[in-house]
Design an enzyme around this catalytic site. Sequence first.
Site, short mmCIF file in Angstrom:
data_model
loop_
_atom_site.label_atom_id
_atom_site.label_comp_id
_atom_site.label_asym_id
_atom_site.label_seq_id
_atom_site.Cartn_x
_atom_site.Cartn_y
_atom_site.Cartn_z
N TYR A 1 22.46 34.71 -8.93
CA TYR A 1 22.86 34.09 -10.20
C TYR A 1 24.39 34.08 -10.30
O TYR A 1 24.98 33.06 -10.66
CB TYR A 1 22.24 34.86 -11.38
CG TYR A 1 22.72 34.35 -12.72
CD1 TYR A 1 22.28 33.12 -13.21
CD2 TYR A 1 23.63 35.07 -13.48
CE1 TYR A 1 22.75 32.64 -14.44
CE2 TYR A 1 24.09 34.60 -14.70
CZ TYR A 1 23.65 33.39 -15.17
OH TYR A 1 24.11 32.91 -16.37
N GLU B 1 20.65 33.31 -23.58
CA GLU B 1 21.65 34.25 -24.09
C GLU B 1 21.15 34.91 -25.38
O GLU B 1 21.37 36.11 -25.59
CB GLU B 1 23.00 33.57 -24.31
CG GLU B 1 23.69 33.11 -23.05
CD GLU B 1 24.07 34.21 -22.07
OE1 GLU B 1 24.09 35.41 -22.44
OE2 GLU B 1 24.37 33.87 -20.91
N TRP C 1 20.35 41.53 -18.63
CA TRP C 1 20.29 40.17 -18.11
C TRP C 1 19.28 40.07 -16.96
O TRP C 1 18.65 39.03 -16.77
CB TRP C 1 21.69 39.70 -17.66
CG TRP C 1 21.69 38.27 -17.26
CD1 TRP C 1 21.89 37.78 -15.99
CD2 TRP C 1 21.44 37.12 -18.08
NE1 TRP C 1 21.79 36.41 -16.00
CE2 TRP C 1 21.51 35.98 -17.27
CE3 TRP C 1 21.16 36.96 -19.43
CZ2 TRP C 1 21.32 34.68 -17.76
CZ3 TRP C 1 20.96 35.67 -19.92
CH2 TRP C 1 21.05 34.56 -19.09
#
Length: 192
Positions: free
Chosen positions: A25, A47, A55
């Site tokens: 990522y 988000e 995350w």
Amino acid sequence: MGPITGEDGLARCPWAASTVQMRDYHDQEWGAPVHGEAAYLERMTLEAFQSGLSWAVILAKRPGFRAAFADFDADRIADLDAGDVDRLLGDPGIVRNRRKIEATLTNARATVALREHGGLEQLVLAHTPPVEDAPVTVADWPARTTTSTALAKELKRHGFVFVGPTTMYALMQAIGLVDPHLAGCHRRGSRG
């Protein structure tokens, strides 16, 4: 803490060293520009769901989010109702948080309405800040900025929710409105 050099000899922001998924990522998406309404809505939604979580959890569930929210097609999400919210609360492929699921529906409806005013992508891009000096360590990353605060305020004015200044700064990093990579990271300068 500054960049960490991986086994491949490339220096990366330290969080990217935790898993292969996080590294990929970091190397392929984080801080790179995206285009199109669905891409912006996806990043904004992810988000918001990440708030209070790792995350890594969100990335692992990303395919589930895409399936649950029709690849972030705003029109299709805007058509979902309370029954769909209940269904999604039972979907193990996503983070099952009623407020965040409802926020996704609200934000899809706001995205559709925003088309009359240029659209989501245009509104977000209008808040691109000037190029900043490269952060040297993770301590140099701000949690929010005056620009992310202004973006959050403008989105809220258009009916968006779960778009606070910290979440919007994370969005700005994710989509390359700011170059989030540390000085010395091999991805520094990928802002576009």
